[in-house]
Design an enzyme around this catalytic site. Structure first.
Site, short mmCIF file in Angstrom:
data_model
loop_
_atom_site.label_atom_id
_atom_site.label_comp_id
_atom_site.label_asym_id
_atom_site.label_seq_id
_atom_site.Cartn_x
_atom_site.Cartn_y
_atom_site.Cartn_z
N CYS A 192 20.34 34.76 88.48
CA CYS A 192 20.56 34.69 87.03
C CYS A 192 22.01 34.96 86.65
O CYS A 192 22.44 34.60 85.56
CB CYS A 192 19.62 35.65 86.31
N GLN B 235 15.70 33.62 80.54
CA GLN B 235 16.27 33.26 81.83
C GLN B 235 15.30 32.43 82.66
O GLN B 235 15.67 31.45 83.31
CB GLN B 235 16.66 34.54 82.59
N HIS C 207 13.02 39.33 80.94
CA HIS C 207 14.14 38.44 80.57
C HIS C 207 13.57 37.01 80.47
O HIS C 207 13.86 36.14 81.29
CB HIS C 207 15.24 38.53 81.63
N ARG D 142 19.21 42.03 72.64
CA ARG D 142 19.28 42.50 74.03
C ARG D 142 19.36 44.01 73.96
O ARG D 142 20.28 44.57 73.35
CB ARG D 142 20.51 41.92 74.73
N ASP E 11 18.64 38.94 92.37
CA ASP E 11 19.35 39.55 91.23
C ASP E 11 20.03 40.82 91.73
O ASP E 11 19.74 41.30 92.84
CB ASP E 11 18.30 39.87 90.14
N ARG F 7 20.68 27.69 80.49
CA ARG F 7 20.39 28.71 79.47
C ARG F 7 20.57 28.10 78.08
O ARG F 7 19.79 28.37 77.16
CB ARG F 7 21.31 29.94 79.63
N1 NVA Z 1 18.46 42.56 86.01
C1 NVA Z 1 19.76 42.31 85.40
C2 NVA Z 1 19.80 40.95 84.79
C3 NVA Z 1 21.12 40.59 84.16
C4 NVA Z 1 21.11 39.24 83.51
C5 NVA Z 1 20.02 43.37 84.36
O1 NVA Z 1 19.09 43.71 83.60
O2 NVA Z 1 21.14 43.87 84.29
N1 CP Z 2 21.86 35.95 83.11
C1 CP Z 2 22.25 36.54 81.98
O1 CP Z 2 21.44 36.92 81.12
O2 CP Z 2 23.58 36.68 81.85
P1 CP Z 2 24.36 37.55 80.78
O3 CP Z 2 24.09 39.00 81.11
O4 CP Z 2 25.80 37.18 80.96
O5 CP Z 2 23.85 37.21 79.40
#
Ligand code: NVA
Ligand code: CP
Length: 312
Positions: free
Chosen positions: A268, A135, A132, A105, A228, A296
């Site tokens: 998400c 997800q 992502h 990540r 989101d 997930r």
């Molecule tokens: N768009 C959000 C998704 C988190 C799971 C982010 O990138 O922070």
């Molecule tokens: N939705 C998601 O990816 O959650 P986290 O940021 O908790 O991993």
């Protein structure tokens, strides 16, 4: 491993693999619910690099590997040499010597791609600024469970043209469904991603993208609504400006009533109640968000099997 395959975006799945991953996720969920162990990745190991916060992704990958008979090792940016500037190309080669796969990540898609270029084991996208993909597999697994099919439905994305929006656009192009997006001016999805998706939809004569500014226009006729946060991880400095720009984009009861009766609500998570989604919607009977979050685990187990598995 000359023929290793990475999962950097949904484009790394053919339509057939995309669909079979969803059905496999449901099978794995049933095996688990029946208390049946399924050690298809016995002896395999996964390194998990997190340069951003996570609850769901981290825990679901780690538990997923455990449940498939493997093992996962967590590396935070801080606390490992990655956070002290060790080149990702070095990290990739070192971890490839220990592990069967690597999930990361991170921020730029280029950093993920650099890791994948140097790693000799499969690399999985655990979220970048651009995509992502894990997800979306859980999201569509949820719709498959709720509706019995993911086809013939109109989907809606509300809010930022971000990593989640981009992954929904890719899914619409691969699977050929209709997707309406409502995003404020200045926060539309990446034009190149939209163009590629539209080309694929035209070539396959299936699916469509409609990008509008008014959320009411986007939700009309939709069976699935997804939203989101307005400021993603790494955009904390823009939070105030974004709150202004996204006024009117809250998925509240009034907006939900403009969608199809019984439309499913996805998010998400993590969610900011009262910003992009009203508490009554998130906690309401049309919300599938906690089923979505649980999925997930099952969806990623199916992905891990597909990219790492040899002894299913
Ligand atoms: N768009 C959000 C998704 C988190 C799971 C982010 O990138 O922070
Ligand atoms: N939705 C998601 O990816 O959650 P986290 O940021 O908790 O991993």
């Amino acid at each position: 491993m000359a023929d290793k395959r990475d999962f950097l975006s949904l484009d790394d799945l053919s339509e057939e693999e995309f669909r079979s991953t969803l059905t496999r996720a449901i099978e794995l969920k049933e095996l688990r619910a029946n208390g049946q162990e399924h050690h298809s990745l016995r002896g395999q190991t996964l390194a998990m690099i997190f340069e951003k916060a996570s609850t769901r992704t981290r825990v679901s990958f780690e538990i997923g590997m455990f449940e498939l008979g493997g093992h996962a090792v967590y590396l935070a940016g801080e606390g490992s040499q990655i956070g002290r500037g060790e080149p990702i190309s070095d990290t990739a080669r070192v971890l490839s010597g220990y592990c069967s796969g690597i999930v990361i990540r991170t921020f730029g898609q280029d950093r993920l791609e650099e890791l994948a270029r140097w790693a000799t084991v499969p690399v999985f996208n655990g979220l970048t600024d651009m995509y992502h993909p894990c997800q979306i597999l859980a999201d569509l697994q949820t719709i498959l469970e709720l509706r019995g099919s993911i086809d013939g439905l109109r989907y809606c994305w509300l809010g930022d043209g971000n990593n989640m929006a981009h992954s929904w656009i890719k899914a619409a192009a691969i699977l050929g469904f209709d997707l309406a997006l409502a995003c404020p001016q200045g926060y539309k999805p990446d034009e190149a991603i939209v163009r590629l998706a539209e080309e694929r939809m035209r070539a396959n004569s299936r699916g469509s993208l409609t990008i509008v500014s008014d959320p009411a226009d986007a939700v009309a006729g939709c069976a699935v609504l997804s939203t989101d946060v307005w400021a993603s991880m790494g955009q904390e400095d823009e939070a105030v400006a974004r709150q202004r720009a996204f006024q009117g984009y809250c998925l509240d009861q009034k907006l939900l009533e403009k969608a199809n009766p019984g439309a499913h609500v996805l998010h998400c998570l993590p969610a900011h109640r009262g910003e992009e989604i009203a508490t009554e919607v998130l906690e309401g009977e049309q919300s599938a968000v906690f089923q979505q979050a649980e999925n997930r685990l099952h969806a990623q187990k199916a992905v891990l099997e597909a990219f790492l598995g040899t002894n299913r």
